[in-house]
Write a protein that holds these residues in place. Sequence first.
Motif, PDB file in Angstrom:
ATOM      1  N   THR A  41     -15.830  66.849  58.722  1.00 12.43           N
ATOM      2  CA  THR A  41     -16.095  67.923  59.687  1.00 12.43           C
ATOM      3  C   THR A  41     -15.424  69.219  59.242  1.00 12.43           C
ATOM      4  O   THR A  41     -16.052  70.288  59.241  1.00 12.43           O
ATOM      5  CB  THR A  41     -15.570  67.531  61.091  1.00 12.43           C
ATOM      6  N   ASN A  45     -17.755  72.362  57.748  1.00 10.08           N
ATOM      7  CA  ASN A  45     -17.775  73.572  58.579  1.00 10.08           C
ATOM      8  C   ASN A  45     -17.062  74.741  57.908  1.00 10.08           C
ATOM      9  O   ASN A  45     -17.559  75.872  57.934  1.00 10.08           O
ATOM     10  CB  ASN A  45     -17.172  73.288  59.954  1.00 10.08           C
ATOM     11  N   ASP A  73     -16.855  74.319  66.255  1.00 10.28           N
ATOM     12  CA  ASP A  73     -16.846  72.879  65.964  1.00 10.28           C
ATOM     13  C   ASP A  73     -15.525  72.433  65.339  1.00 10.28           C
ATOM     14  O   ASP A  73     -15.040  71.332  65.614  1.00 10.28           O
ATOM     15  CB  ASP A  73     -18.019  72.514  65.050  1.00 10.28           C
ATOM     16  N   PRO A 286     -19.750  67.817  65.921  1.00 14.41           N
ATOM     17  CA  PRO A 286     -19.163  68.848  65.039  1.00 14.41           C
ATOM     18  C   PRO A 286     -19.336  68.551  63.553  1.00 14.41           C
ATOM     19  O   PRO A 286     -19.375  69.468  62.733  1.00 14.41           O
ATOM     20  CB  PRO A 286     -17.677  68.827  65.428  1.00 14.41           C
TER      21      PRO A 286
END
Length: 313
Positions: A41, A45, A73, A286
Amino acid sequence: RPVEWNGNHSSVTMFVLRGLSDEKELQLLLFPIFLGTYLVTLIWNLGLILLIRMDSQLHTPMYFFLSFLSFIDICYSSSVSPRMLSDFLKDEKTISFIACAIQYFVVAWMGLAECCLLAAMAYDRYVAIGSPLQYSAIMAPGLCGKMVTGVYVSGFLSSLSQTVSCFHLYYCGPNLIQHFFCDFPAIIPLSCSNPFISQIILLLAAIFIVFGSLLVTLLSYGFITASILKISSGKGSAKAFNTCASHLAAVTLLFGTALSVYMRPSSSQSMKQDKVLSVFYVILIPMLNPLIYSLRNKEIKAALKRLIKRTIY
């Protein structure tokens, strides 16, 4: 100490989180899985944010909003995952009253901000498809900045009002939260005072922020559908739909799981189901969002190739 005595009254100073499971073996099995999920994640991101910032061809409203979605997220996942991971290795999963309040505040803020941001992104897609010639003039940097500010301020004020109303209640007895993080539906039943005002504030937040965002999103897609139907060529219609497919998938995942958790009557059976659904929208979504937006996105793939070439040469 979990309970503190004040004269003839006692007040809870610590909560105990039930966690995902009581079985030690299962917790040790889940630890590397959720650690991997959290690291992916963060990497995906952060990578998407950096790519959008570094590539001038991605400096458009759609990717401007997408970079803020990735930031939300990261904060959303980070408000729950690190503590949950450490709890997997503990026998007693305690959390202080203040830490619990802060965790809920951040979770609610980021969750509500994401709902608002998805609505803003839906409007952006409507303008791009419905008024392509005026798109640059309508979605000017000034408007995009104001929309993002509105997203964060709306989430902040709504989360603050919920957190204050929830943690201002009197907690005197049971301190076991039937969840793996501090969540409103799991905390309110532990209160020894009347939670009516807190529940009303939560309901208002759900109506104005969540359902309001969902309504804006649905209206935008209604207009998008009408605009797509007016496009004569099949190739043009397919291209217009493809620009919305990723966003539509993200909207369906978030609103579908969140509404199923918060809009159902509470029971011991539903609490177990809520834990599973919460894992999905707090931990997995996310991680999935940057993947959803990147896999079928030619512009992001092209930007990544340009970055790799610049790095090599």
